[in-house]
Design a protein around this motif. Sequence first.
Motif, PDB file in Angstrom:
ATOM      1  N   THR A 113       0.745  -1.149   0.027  1.00  0.00           N
ATOM      2  CA  THR A 113      -0.048  -0.061   0.119  1.00  0.00           C
ATOM      3  C   THR A 113       0.939   1.335   0.002  1.00  0.00           C
ATOM      4  N   VAL A 114       0.327   2.272  -0.275  1.00  0.00           N
ATOM      5  CA  VAL A 114       1.174   3.994  -0.360  1.00  0.00           C
ATOM      6  C   VAL A 114       1.480   3.955   1.055  1.00  0.00           C
ATOM      7  N   ASP A 115       0.832   3.557   2.121  1.00  0.00           N
ATOM      8  CA  ASP A 115       1.332   3.705   3.609  1.00  0.00           C
ATOM      9  C   ASP A 115       2.514   3.060   3.968  1.00  0.00           C
ATOM     10  N   GLN A 116       2.547   1.694   3.352  1.00  0.00           N
ATOM     11  CA  GLN A 116       3.611   0.799   3.407  1.00  0.00           C
ATOM     12  C   GLN A 116       4.812   1.294   2.726  1.00  0.00           C
ATOM     13  N   ILE A 117       4.576   1.805   1.506  1.00  0.00           N
ATOM     14  CA  ILE A 117       5.873   2.191   0.478  1.00  0.00           C
ATOM     15  C   ILE A 117       6.441   3.383   1.449  1.00  0.00           C
ATOM     16  N   LEU A 118       5.650   4.497   1.917  1.00  0.00           N
ATOM     17  CA  LEU A 118       6.154   5.649   2.620  1.00  0.00           C
ATOM     18  C   LEU A 118       6.820   5.227   3.952  1.00  0.00           C
ATOM     19  N   GLU A 119       6.280   4.346   4.579  1.00  0.00           N
ATOM     20  CA  GLU A 119       6.977   3.853   5.912  1.00  0.00           C
ATOM     21  C   GLU A 119       8.497   3.213   5.572  1.00  0.00           C
ATOM     22  N   ASP A 120       8.198   2.464   4.396  1.00  0.00           N
ATOM     23  CA  ASP A 120       9.688   1.919   4.033  1.00  0.00           C
ATOM     24  C   ASP A 120      10.544   2.899   3.820  1.00  0.00           C
TER      25      ASP A 120
END
Length: 108
Positions: free
Chosen positions: A21-28
Amino acid sequence: MNIVAKSKKRVVLPSRPNPPTVDQILEDIDRAAPNDPVFSVLEKTGQDSSRPSPDSDAELKFQQCREYLELNERLQEARERLLKQREELRAAGERLQEDVAEVKGRTL
């Protein structure tokens, strides 16, 4: 003719994972170290310095609106230039027709 077919057992592959998800990418990205190779590749290609990366959806929307307004302004300027050029061409055409009529009047 006696042909014996060897039956191969089908291997069942695991299903593909869902994309992040976008949130997972941003967190990464947030967890990545500053010396992460991705950041050095972006610097080499110039993608990192051309425009600041949006921190949020609101920032992304703001950048898109800003680009739209800039493009709209450029289109309005181009429209004005084209209108002026059209008027100049129309006037030149009228002068040309007058000159042609004058030349035809002299030859008769």
